[in-house]
Design a protein around this motif. Sequence first.
Motif, PDB file in Angstrom:
ATOM      1  N   UNK A  80       0.840  -1.203   0.000  1.00 20.01           N
ATOM      2  CA  UNK A  80       0.000   0.000   0.000  1.00 20.01           C
ATOM      3  C   UNK A  80       0.871   1.248   0.000  1.00 20.01           C
ATOM      4  N   UNK A  81       1.856   1.286   0.887  1.00 19.31           N
ATOM      5  CA  UNK A  81       2.710   2.476   0.972  1.00 19.31           C
ATOM      6  C   UNK A  81       3.418   2.767  -0.340  1.00 19.31           C
ATOM      7  N   UNK A  82       3.784   1.723  -1.068  1.00 16.78           N
ATOM      8  CA  UNK A  82       4.480   1.916  -2.342  1.00 16.78           C
ATOM      9  C   UNK A  82       3.581   2.555  -3.389  1.00 16.78           C
ATOM     10  N   UNK A  83       2.260   2.456  -3.206  1.00 16.20           N
ATOM     11  CA  UNK A  83       1.325   2.958  -4.211  1.00 16.20           C
ATOM     12  C   UNK A  83       0.603   4.228  -3.797  1.00 16.20           C
ATOM     13  N   UNK A  84       0.597   4.553  -2.526  1.00 19.91           N
ATOM     14  CA  UNK A  84      -0.118   5.738  -2.055  1.00 19.91           C
ATOM     15  C   UNK A  84       0.546   7.016  -2.552  1.00 19.91           C
ATOM     16  N   UNK A  85       1.863   6.998  -2.638  1.00 19.73           N
ATOM     17  CA  UNK A  85       2.620   8.169  -3.109  1.00 19.73           C
ATOM     18  C   UNK A  85       2.287   9.411  -2.284  1.00 19.73           C
ATOM     19  N   UNK A  86       2.312   9.226  -0.971  1.00 22.28           N
ATOM     20  CA  UNK A  86       2.031  10.337  -0.069  1.00 22.28           C
ATOM     21  C   UNK A  86       3.214  11.295  -0.040  1.00 22.28           C
ATOM     22  N   UNK A  87       2.951  12.584   0.116  1.00 17.56           N
ATOM     23  CA  UNK A  87       4.045  13.566   0.184  1.00 17.56           C
ATOM     24  C   UNK A  87       4.756  13.494   1.534  1.00 17.56           C
ATOM     25  N   UNK A  88       5.881  14.172   1.618  1.00 21.11           N
ATOM     26  CA  UNK A  88       6.631  14.221   2.877  1.00 21.11           C
ATOM     27  C   UNK A  88       6.022  15.307   3.759  1.00 21.11           C
ATOM     28  N   UNK A  89       5.131  14.897   4.656  1.00 16.12           N
ATOM     29  CA  UNK A  89       4.509  15.823   5.592  1.00 16.12           C
ATOM     30  C   UNK A  89       4.972  15.499   7.005  1.00 16.12           C
ATOM     31  N   UNK A  90       5.137  16.520   7.797  1.00 16.26           N
ATOM     32  CA  UNK A  90       5.538  16.354   9.182  1.00 16.26           C
ATOM     33  C   UNK A  90       4.313  15.967  10.011  1.00 16.26           C
ATOM     34  N   UNK A  91       4.298  14.732  10.527  1.00 17.80           N
ATOM     35  CA  UNK A  91       3.152  14.240  11.307  1.00 17.80           C
ATOM     36  C   UNK A  91       3.671  13.586  12.583  1.00 17.80           C
TER      37      UNK A  91
END
Length: 333
Positions: A80-91
Motif C-alpha cells: 500500500x505504501x508503495x502505491x499511495x505516493x504520499x508527500x513528505x509531511x511532518x506528522x
Amino acid sequence: MTLPEPLRLDTPAEHPFAEFVRILGKGKRGARALTREEAFRAMGMVLDGDVEDTQLGAFLMLLRHKEESAEELAGFTEAVRARVKAPALNVDLDWPSYAGKKRHLPWYLLAVKCLGQNGLRVFVHGGGAHTAGRLYTEHLLDALDLSLCRDWQAVGAALDATGVAFAPLSDWAPALQRMIDLRNTLGLRSPIHSLARVLNPLGARCGLQSIFHPGYQPVHREAARLLGDTSIVIKGDGGELEVNPDAACHLYGTAGGEAWDEEWPQMSAQRHLKPGYLDPAQLNAVWRGEAEDRYGELATIATMALALRGLGKPQEEAFAKARAWWGARNSAH
C-alpha cells in the motif's frame, strides 16, 4: 455439412493470483500463511486491479478464517505504501478511526482536538460509516471544527492550521475502501479492517492502533515492529482509539525495533452507567465547559496521555501534561 470444431487439448493458463489463493486454502495440512514477500506481491496485484472478483472474495475470506499474521500485515502495508505516493509531511501521530462508537460518545475526538491545539500534528483517517447504529468520526467533523481533507495538499494545510487533518480512506486508497465495503456482501469483516490501522501512510512519529478482538494486539504490534515503526496498540473502547477509564488498559508498544508492554490501571473506582442515548452535542458542551461528563473527561485525558506516551513521555508525565492541556483547552493560544 458443418463439421464440429476440434476439441481443445491445450490446458488454460493458470491466473497468476491463483498461487496465493492456493497457499491459503490448500486444506488443513497443506495451507499456510503468506510470507512477507508473498503478501507484498499479492496485495500489489489486488491494488493494481490484476485480480478477478471471485479470487478477491476467496482471498479475503481465507485470510479472515485463518487470521492474518504479522508478516502478512507488514507485506500488505508495504504494498500500500508503495502505491499511495504520499508527500513528505511532518506528522506526529497517525490515528486510524474505522470502528465507530455505539456505547459511548467518541471522546477520542476531543483528545485529538486538544492535542492539535497544543502543537501536535495528528493525521486521522477512516473508512466510512459501514455499520448502522454507530457514530463515526466523519459524522462529527463539522460540529467539532475538524477539517475534512480530500487530497494531500488539504491535509498539509489543515495540519499547519489546526494540527488535525481527517482524510477518508476512499480518497487516498480507494481499492482498500472498496474491500472494506465488501463487508455487507461477504457477511464478515475482512483483514482490510485490520490492515487500515497499520498503514501509517505519512510515516508519523508514532502510529496508534486500537484492536478490539483479543489476541490481535500482539500481532499488530509485531507488524509495526517489522515495519520499523514506533507504535502503541490497545484494546480501545468499541474498537476506536479511546482508553476506557472503567477498565485496565494494556499497552503493546514498539520503538527502535524493540517491543515493550505497560499496564495502566483502571482510572475509575466504579463503572459509569452507559448513557441512554448518544447526543453528539454533549461533546461540544463538555469542551466549552458548559457541561460535565466524568466518564468523558477521564477517557479524553487518558487517551491524550496514551498519545503522549507513544511520543516517548513516561506515563506519569504523559498524564500530567494531558491534564494540564485539558484544563487549559479554552484559554487563549
